[in-house]
Design an enzyme around this catalytic site. Structure first.
Site, short mmCIF file in Angstrom:
data_model
loop_
_atom_site.label_atom_id
_atom_site.label_comp_id
_atom_site.label_asym_id
_atom_site.label_seq_id
_atom_site.Cartn_x
_atom_site.Cartn_y
_atom_site.Cartn_z
N GLY A 197 0.78 -1.17 0.00
CA GLY A 197 0.08 0.16 0.03
C GLY A 197 0.94 0.99 0.06
N ASN A 198 0.30 2.39 0.09
CA ASN A 198 1.13 3.56 0.55
C ASN A 198 0.46 4.41 1.37
OD1 ASN A 198 -0.93 5.19 -0.36
ND2 ASN A 198 -0.59 4.57 -2.61
N ARG A 199 1.21 5.60 1.73
CA ARG A 199 0.87 6.34 3.17
C ARG A 199 -0.22 7.31 2.85
NH1 ARG A 199 5.14 5.97 6.43
NH2 ARG A 199 7.07 5.44 5.57
#
Ligand code: CTP
Length: 396
Positions: free
Chosen positions: A204-206
């Site tokens: 995922g990402n932030r």
């Protein structure tokens, strides 16, 4: 946001009357003048002094103290909010009964009216209440809530008055008329998409989703019919937009395909994961004695590219975002062309005060002609307001 606007707040006798005190503060902070009228039952719930102190104005409770005050207040109001609205006051409103200061003022208004019901779930479900609410809706009265949840008497169900923030946003939407976006369908994507590796792991990402939520809320406040396609995020979506929850980029692509039908604007604020695992493991991958785990990710769909034809056919005005670590303008211009965007908002990655997961953002806006404007560093809510002003100009 509501500078100089006059709000008439009618408080009737529900336990939720204390929440209306918070609503007064919220309205005043945004510049509105608030005149409070209370019913006799409301006075048993919260004291007049509380509303007097918070509104900074006298609170009216009795029709006979100033016999023409109800006409004067009704004429001057830009919006009347009844919060909490009991079954009783809605029944009176539906039937034009004016037997006290509150109901007489409500009969004397010439402005939009909003009711925020609060009552026991069986009172809300009663055919008489249903009938009265339908009559009010048919007359153009805005109904906000009630929400599902725990009620004062310990039962669970519909009947809780909406939170002051939601009522405030609904009020701001009614007061803020005349936007070219009003009545148009605006689709906003927000947050990350996840690429599952196995049932418990993902890439995922932030992305917090904050920028997308602010865009959705700002569009909704302008009267747009907003669909928010939201990836997994900790933040609660704002009051107003219809929310479609998705997890992966494939699910987001499917949701876009459906929701772009009839849309005027697409705001693509989601941080879509570019790579995915084509067939994630159905079972949890055990650590066992492996020192290295190799997972093969493959490029997934680029949603702006895959929706390009549909958007161009439907005349959907599209705003994209670009997150760059180098040559922001050059890279953003390329994205604008390659992805068929009308506008692109560029921000730099890797700085704590802007972009992914930050509370603030600094964006530069670009269209096919070049840089439109470099906005200063500000809260994402303010950035959204500015971007929506551009969208309004372009869509009109
Ligand atoms: N976007 C998209 N589909 C993807 C990736 C991104 O629709 N698979 C959209 C984003 O929502 C954003 C715009 O494309 O509006 C630019 O996203 P960004 O992450 O900056 O660019 P990428 O296309 O991922 O390109 P790169 O990773 O090479 O910078």
């Amino acid at each position: 946001m509501l500078d100089g606007r006059r709000v008439l707040l009618v408080v009737s006798g529900g336990i939720a009357a204390y929440k209306s005190a918070i609503l007064v503060r919220r309205l005043r902070r945004s510049g509105a003048r608030v005149d409070v009228v209370m019913t006799a039952s409301a006075e048993k719930m919260v004291g007049v002094t509380t509303f007097q102190a918070l509104s900074g104005r006298p609170v009216l409770t009795d029709l006979w103290t100033e016999p023409l005050a109800h006409v004067e207040l009704g004429r001057a109001a830009d919006l009347a909010i009844v919060a909490p609205a009991t079954a009783n006051i809605m029944a009176k409103m539906a039937n034009g009964i004016a037997d006290d200061m509150a109901t007489s003022t409500l009969l004397a208004v010439a402005c939009p009216v909003m009711v925020c019901p609060a009552m026991n779930l069986r009172m809300w479900d009663h055919p008489a209440t249903r009938h009265n609410v339908e009559a009010l809706v048919a007359r153009g009265v805005h109904v906000v809530g009630p929400e599902d949840g725990e009620l004062a008497e310990g039962e669970e169900g519909p009947g809780r008055m909406s939170e002051p923030d939601s009522i405030f946003l609904a009020a701001a939407r009614v007061l803020r008329q005349g936007s070219p976006l009003a009545g148009r369908k605006v689709v906003v994507t927000a947050g990350p998409t996840l690429a599952p590796v196995d049932p418990v792991r993902f890439l995922g990402n932030r992305s917090s989703g904050r920028m997308g939520l602010a865009m959705a809320s700002a569009a909704w406040l302008r009267g747009a019919d907003v669909v928010l396609i939201a990836g997994p995020m900790a933040l609660e979506p704002p009051h107003g937009p219809r929310v479609v929850r998705v997890e992966t980029s494939i699910e987001m692509a499917e949701a876009l395909d459906r929701e772009l039908e009839g849309a005027s604007v697409l705001v693509m604020a989601a941080a879509v994961s570019d790579f995915l695992v084509p067939s994630p493991s159905e079972k949890k991958i055990k650590r066992g004695d492996q020192d290295v785990l190799e997972v093969r990710f493959e490029a997934g769909p680029d949603l702006l590219v895959s929706t390009r034809e549909q958007r161009e056919k439907g005349g959907v005005f599209t705003l994209g975002f670009a997150l760059e670590t180098e040559d922001p303008i050059g890279n953003a211009r390329k994205k604008l062309e390659d992805k068929g965007l009308d506008l692109v908002a560029v921000n730099e990655a890797g700085r704590p005060d802007r972009g992914v997961d930050a509370l603030t953002n600094q964006v530069t806006l670009l269209d096919a002609q070049g840089v439109v404007e470099e906005l200063p560093l500000m809260s994402k809510v303010d950035v959204a307001e500015r971007l929506l002003e551009y969208l309004e100009k372009r869509v009109s």
